[in-house]
Write an enzyme that holds these catalytic residues in place. Structure first.
Site, PDB file in Angstrom:
ATOM      1  N   TYR A  20      13.478  48.606  87.998  1.00  0.00           N
ATOM      2  CA  TYR A  20      13.850  47.396  87.270  1.00  0.00           C
ATOM      3  C   TYR A  20      15.328  47.313  86.946  1.00  0.00           C
ATOM      4  CZ  TYR A  20      13.926  49.861  82.716  1.00  0.00           C
ATOM      5  OH  TYR A  20      14.202  50.704  81.667  1.00  0.00           O
ATOM      6  N   ASP A 137       9.160  60.796  75.123  1.00  0.00           N
ATOM      7  CA  ASP A 137       9.404  61.099  76.540  1.00  0.00           C
ATOM      8  C   ASP A 137      10.481  62.175  76.676  1.00  0.00           C
ATOM      9  OD1 ASP A 137       8.902  60.872  79.241  1.00  0.00           O
ATOM     10  OD2 ASP A 137      10.262  59.190  79.551  1.00  0.00           O
TER      11      ASP A 137
END
Length: 474
Positions: A20, A137
Site C-alpha cells: 500500500y 507488532d
C-alpha cells in the site's frame, strides 16, 4: 508526489516498498525550526488507509514526550492520492538485517552489546506503556538502528505503529506477526479478549532469543506446534531447544515468556537483564572440551588399569527433545561471533522448500476491519480461515544436542527467501524486475511522473529499512 517538493523535500531513493505504499529517503531543500536534519524517511501511503489516522495520532502523542528509543515523528500531510508521514532517518537499517548478517556496529563486546540493545528496547516499550500505547507488532524488523550524536553508541528505536492501540483489552486476534504473537493474541479463546501490554512483553522474549541465537523457538504459539506444546507443559524444555542457553538468560525469559499473561512483568524482565553475566554457556562447553582433551593426553602416561573412563552413576539423564532436526545443525547467533552463516530449516512444522501461503496459519477473525502493519499484511488482512496442520509424530529417542527449534530461515544472500516473515516483503527481497519498477521513482526532481503511478508500482510499506502454567517457584 509533487507535493513533497512543495513541502521542501527532494527524494533521493526508495528505502522500502509494499502493497500500500513506499518508504523513500529524502533530504530537505531548506531547513525549518521543525526540520533541522538534512535527511528523513518518508512513508508514502496510498489512500485509503484506515489505520493511518490512528498511527499518526499515536506518533504525534509520542513526539510531545520525545524518547531516544522511539522513532521521532516530524510531520504529516496528504494529497488526493497519498498520505505522507515524515520520520527521522535511521541510516543503520533494522535489527533484523544485523542479526541476519551477524554484523553490528561498534560490537566490541557482544555479550554487553546484547544487554545494551535489549535494555534500550525495554526502555522504549516501557515508555510506550506509560503513555497507554501498546505496539502489538514488536520484532527485529521494527527496531531501527542509529548512532548517538558522538558516534560512540548504538541507539535502538522502536518504529512502525501501524498496529498500535490504546485499548487495555483487545479483541483484534491474529494481528501482528505470528512467530512473535503471545498465545492469547494468536487465537480467540471463549470470547475473552487479551492484554496488548502482556502481548508486548511476550514478544520481547522472542526477540531476545532471536538476538542471541538468531532463531525463533516456536513457529506459532499454538498447542499444535509440538515445541510450544512441550513448553506449555514445562518451560525448561527451552534448554532442549537451545542447549547452550544460560541460566541467566532463562531467568530473563521466566519474566516475559510466561504462558499466563498476568505473570509477565516488564520490570522483572529488566531486573533480570541487568543481572545477566553471560547469555550462553558456549565458553563453558569450550573449557570442558579442552579439559577433556588434556585428560585424554594425560591418560597416555597412566598405568593400563587406571586408563579407564567411567560415567557417574548419579548423572542426570539427558532430556528427550520433541522435534528432531539434523544432528549437525549449528545454532548460529551472535555468540560465538565467528561461526559461519548457516541456514536452518523447520521440520515437521513447515516446508521450507516450497512457498507457503502467508495466511495458512491465520486464526479465524470475526472482524472485517483491516489490520495492516507498516511491515506488511497482517493475518487479519488476508481474509483467509485458519488451517493448522497437525504435527507428524516423531521419534524422540535422540540426543538433545541433535534437536533444533523451528528456525528463522536466514538465507546466505540478502536477496534470499524470507517467506517466514509472512507479512509482505522487505526492500531487500525485491527481484531485479521490481527494482526496475521502483528505481525510476527518484530519477528526476519531480519523483518520476508520480502523478501517474498505479498500484503496480506502490505496495505495502514495510517497516523500513492451558495446560500447566509457568511455575515461578522453579
Amino acid at each position: 508526489m509533487k507535493l513533497l517538493q512543495k513541502k521542501g523535500y527532494k527524494v533521493e531513493r526508495p528505502l522500502n516498498k509494499g502493497s500500500y505504499g513506499t518508504v523513500v529517503l529524502a533530504h530537505r531543500l531548506f531547513r525549518t525550526p521543525r526540520c533541522k536534519d538534512l535527511k528523513y524517511a518518508i512513508k508514502c501511503i496510498k489512500k485509503p488507509a484506515y489505520t493511518f489516522l490512528q498511527e499518526v495520532n499515536i506518533l504525534r502523542q509520542l513526539s510531545r514526550s520525545r524518547h531516544r528509543n522511539i522513532i521521532h515523528f516530524v510531520e504529516s500531510f496528504e494529497d488526493n492520492v497519498y498520505y505522507y508521514v515524515v520520520l527521522e532517518y535511521c541510516p543503520l537499517g533494522d535489527l533484523y538485517e544485523c542479526i541476519l548478517n551477524n554484523d553490528f556496529p561498534n560490537a566490541k563486546n557482544q555479550p554487553e552489546m546484547i544487554k545494551n540493545i535489549f535494555l534500550q528496547i525495554i526502555d522504549g516499550v516501557a515508555h510506550l506503556h506509560s503513555h497507554g500505547i501498546y505496539h502489538r507488532d514488536l520484532k527485529p524488523e521494527n527496531f531501527l538502528l542509529s548512532l548517538s550524536e558522538d558516534g560512540s553508541e548504538l541507539v535502538v528505536k522502536i518504529s512502525d505503529f501501524g498496529l498500535a492501540c490504546r485499548d487495555k483489552i483487545s479483541y483484534d486476534f491474529g494481528t501482528g506477526s505470528d512467530r512473535y504473537m503471545a498465545p492469547e493474541q494468536f487465537e480467540e479463546v471463549d470470547g475473552a479478549g487479551y492484554s496488548p501490554r502482556a502481548a508486548d512483553i511476550w514478544a520481547l522474549g522472542i526477540c531476545l532469543l532471536n538476538l542471541i541465537f538468531a532463531r525463533n523457538p516456536f513457529t506459532y504459539p499454538h498447542e499444535k506446534d509440538p515445541i510450544f506444546a512441550d513448553y506449555m507443559l514445562d518451560a525448561m524444555t527451552l534448554f532442549d531447544v537451545f542447549p547452550t542457553l544460560s541460566q541467566d538468560t532463562y531467568n530473563v525469559l521466566r519474566a516475559c515468556l510466561c504462558v499466563s499473561p498476568e505473570k509477565r512483568s516488564l520490570a522483572k524482565t529488566r531486573e533480570a537483564v541487568l543481572a545477566v553475566t553471560k547469555w550462553t554457556t558456549d565458553d563453558e562447553e569450550l573449557e570442558s572440551f579442552v579439559n577433556e582433551e588434556e585428560e585424554f593426553r594425560a591418560s597416555d602416561f597412566m598405568p593400563a588399569e587406571d586408563n579407564v573412563r567411567c560415567t557417574q552413576s548419579d548423572r542426570e539423564p539427558l532430556r528427550t527433545p520433541s522435534v528432531l532436526t539434523p544432528a549437525n545443525t549449528i545454532q548460529r547467533g551472535l555468540l560465538p561471533s565467528k561461526l559461519p552463516a548457516l541456514s536452518d530449516v523447520d521440520e515437521n512444522i513447515s516446508t521450507s522448500s516450497s512457498p507457503r501461503s502467508p495466511a495458512s496459519l491465520a486464526p479465524v477473525n470475526n472482524s472485517e476491519r483491516s489490520y495492516d502493519s507498516g511491515l506488511g499484511e497482517s493475518l487479519n488482512n488476508m481474509h483467509i480461515g485458519k488451517s493448522i496442520a497437525t504435527a507428524v509424530p516423531v521419534n524422540t529417542k535422540r540426543s538433545p544436542y541433535s534437536c533444533s527449534a523451528p528456525a528463522i530461515v536466514f538465507p546466505n544472500s540478502i536477496k534470499g527467501n524470507k517467506d517466514h516473515l509472512k507479512f509482505g516483503r522487505s526492500w531487500c527481497d525485491m527481484d531485479e524486475e521490481d527494482e526496475e519498477d521502483i528505481v525510476s521513482f527518484g530519477s528526476n526532481d519531480d519523483f518520476g511522473a508520480s502523478d501517474e503511478l498505479s498500484s503496480k508500482h506502490i505496495g505495502l510499506a514495510d517497516d523500513w529499512n492451558v495446560l500447566s502454567q509457568w511455575n515461578d517457584n522453579s
